[in-house]
Every structure is written in structure tokens, then in C-alpha cells.
Design a protein around this motif. Structure first.
Motif, PDB file in Angstrom:
ATOM      1  N   ASP A   2       0.808  -1.214   0.000  1.00 42.14           N
ATOM      2  CA  ASP A   2       0.000   0.000   0.000  1.00 42.14           C
ATOM      3  C   ASP A   2       0.845   1.269   0.000  1.00 42.14           C
ATOM      4  O   ASP A   2       1.647   1.486   0.902  1.00 42.14           O
ATOM      5  N   THR A   4      -0.359   4.259   0.314  1.00 45.59           N
ATOM      6  CA  THR A   4      -1.046   5.338   1.033  1.00 45.59           C
ATOM      7  C   THR A   4      -0.575   5.465   2.479  1.00 45.59           C
ATOM      8  O   THR A   4      -0.967   6.400   3.165  1.00 45.59           O
ATOM      9  N   LYS A   5       0.265   4.539   2.946  1.00 47.17           N
ATOM     10  CA  LYS A   5       0.780   4.588   4.322  1.00 47.17           C
ATOM     11  C   LYS A   5       2.257   4.946   4.301  1.00 47.17           C
ATOM     12  O   LYS A   5       3.064   4.260   3.676  1.00 47.17           O
ATOM     13  N   ARG A   6       2.602   6.001   5.002  1.00 46.90           N
ATOM     14  CA  ARG A   6       3.987   6.481   5.045  1.00 46.90           C
ATOM     15  C   ARG A   6       4.941   5.433   5.611  1.00 46.90           C
ATOM     16  O   ARG A   6       6.085   5.311   5.180  1.00 46.90           O
ATOM     17  N   SER A   7       4.465   4.630   6.560  1.00 44.68           N
ATOM     18  CA  SER A   7       5.314   3.630   7.216  1.00 44.68           C
ATOM     19  C   SER A   7       5.763   2.525   6.256  1.00 44.68           C
ATOM     20  O   SER A   7       6.740   1.835   6.526  1.00 44.68           O
ATOM     21  N   ASN A   8       5.062   2.344   5.136  1.00 46.05           N
ATOM     22  CA  ASN A   8       5.434   1.322   4.152  1.00 46.05           C
ATOM     23  C   ASN A   8       6.568   1.765   3.237  1.00 46.05           C
ATOM     24  O   ASN A   8       7.144   0.955   2.527  1.00 46.05           O
ATOM     25  N   ALA A  41       0.805  10.553   8.293  1.00 45.01           N
ATOM     26  CA  ALA A  41       1.000   9.096   8.310  1.00 45.01           C
ATOM     27  C   ALA A  41       0.345   8.410   7.119  1.00 45.01           C
ATOM     28  O   ALA A  41       0.825   7.384   6.650  1.00 45.01           O
ATOM     29  N   THR A  42      -0.753   8.978   6.628  1.00 51.36           N
ATOM     30  CA  THR A  42      -1.450   8.405   5.472  1.00 51.36           C
ATOM     31  C   THR A  42      -1.917   9.523   4.545  1.00 51.36           C
ATOM     32  O   THR A  42      -2.055  10.674   4.959  1.00 51.36           O
ATOM     33  N   HIS A  43      -2.160   9.160   3.288  1.00 50.03           N
ATOM     34  CA  HIS A  43      -2.773  10.075   2.325  1.00 50.03           C
ATOM     35  C   HIS A  43      -3.532   9.228   1.327  1.00 50.03           C
ATOM     36  O   HIS A  43      -2.974   8.295   0.753  1.00 50.03           O
ATOM     37  N   HIS A  44      -4.814   9.530   1.137  1.00 55.06           N
ATOM     38  CA  HIS A  44      -5.682   8.669   0.336  1.00 55.06           C
ATOM     39  C   HIS A  44      -5.293   8.593  -1.141  1.00 55.06           C
ATOM     40  O   HIS A  44      -5.641   7.626  -1.815  1.00 55.06           O
ATOM     41  N   ILE A  47       1.335   8.604  -0.860  1.00 53.23           N
ATOM     42  CA  ILE A  47       2.356   9.426  -0.225  1.00 53.23           C
ATOM     43  C   ILE A  47       3.190  10.099  -1.314  1.00 53.23           C
ATOM     44  O   ILE A  47       3.631   9.445  -2.257  1.00 53.23           O
TER      45      ILE A  47
END
Length: 66
Positions: A2, A4-8, A41-44, A47
Motif C-alpha cells: 500500500d 497510502t501509508k507512510r510507514s510502508n 501518516a497516510t494520504h488517500h 504518499i
């Protein structure tokens, strides 16, 4: 994975991004992440990152095998 998650997303990760001018067509550009530009942390929509060649776009896919 994904986009859309910054942590990925990590510096040096190989990703496919859509640039602003390619949003209508959905054309993807592949490269390695040099900087992560989105602070949340997220963006639909994905990122926002800067690739090593200076291209800025939103991550749509994270390429496996890195």
C-alpha cells in the motif's frame, strides 16, 4: 504493498509513482525514493515522494524484491 501509508515507504525503496501531469492517464513512473515529502501518516491519493532522478509523484505501488 500500500502506497497510502507512510510507514510502508523507506528511503531507497523502489516504487511506481504517478506524476501530477499523468493523473488523468494513470501513467506510472518507476524509481527509487530519495525523499518522502508527505508529513502525515497516510494520504488517500498516495504518499508524495521525490525519486532519485528528481521526479515528484504520489506512490501507487511499492515494488517487491528490494
Amino acid at each position: 504493498m500500500d502506497g497510502t501509508k507512510r510507514s510502508n515507504i523507506k528511503i531507497g525503496s523502489k516504487v511506481r509513482v504517478v506524476q501530477k501531469q499523468d493523473q488523468r492517464t494513470g501513467k506510472l513512473t518507476e524509481g527509487e525514493v530519495m525523499r518522502i515529502l508527505t508529513n502525515s501518516a497516510t494520504h488517500h491519493h498516495g504518499i508524495k515522494v521525490m525519486l532519485e532522478d528528481g521526479i515528484v509523484g504520489r506512490v501507487k505501488e511499492i515494488v517487491r524484491g528490494d
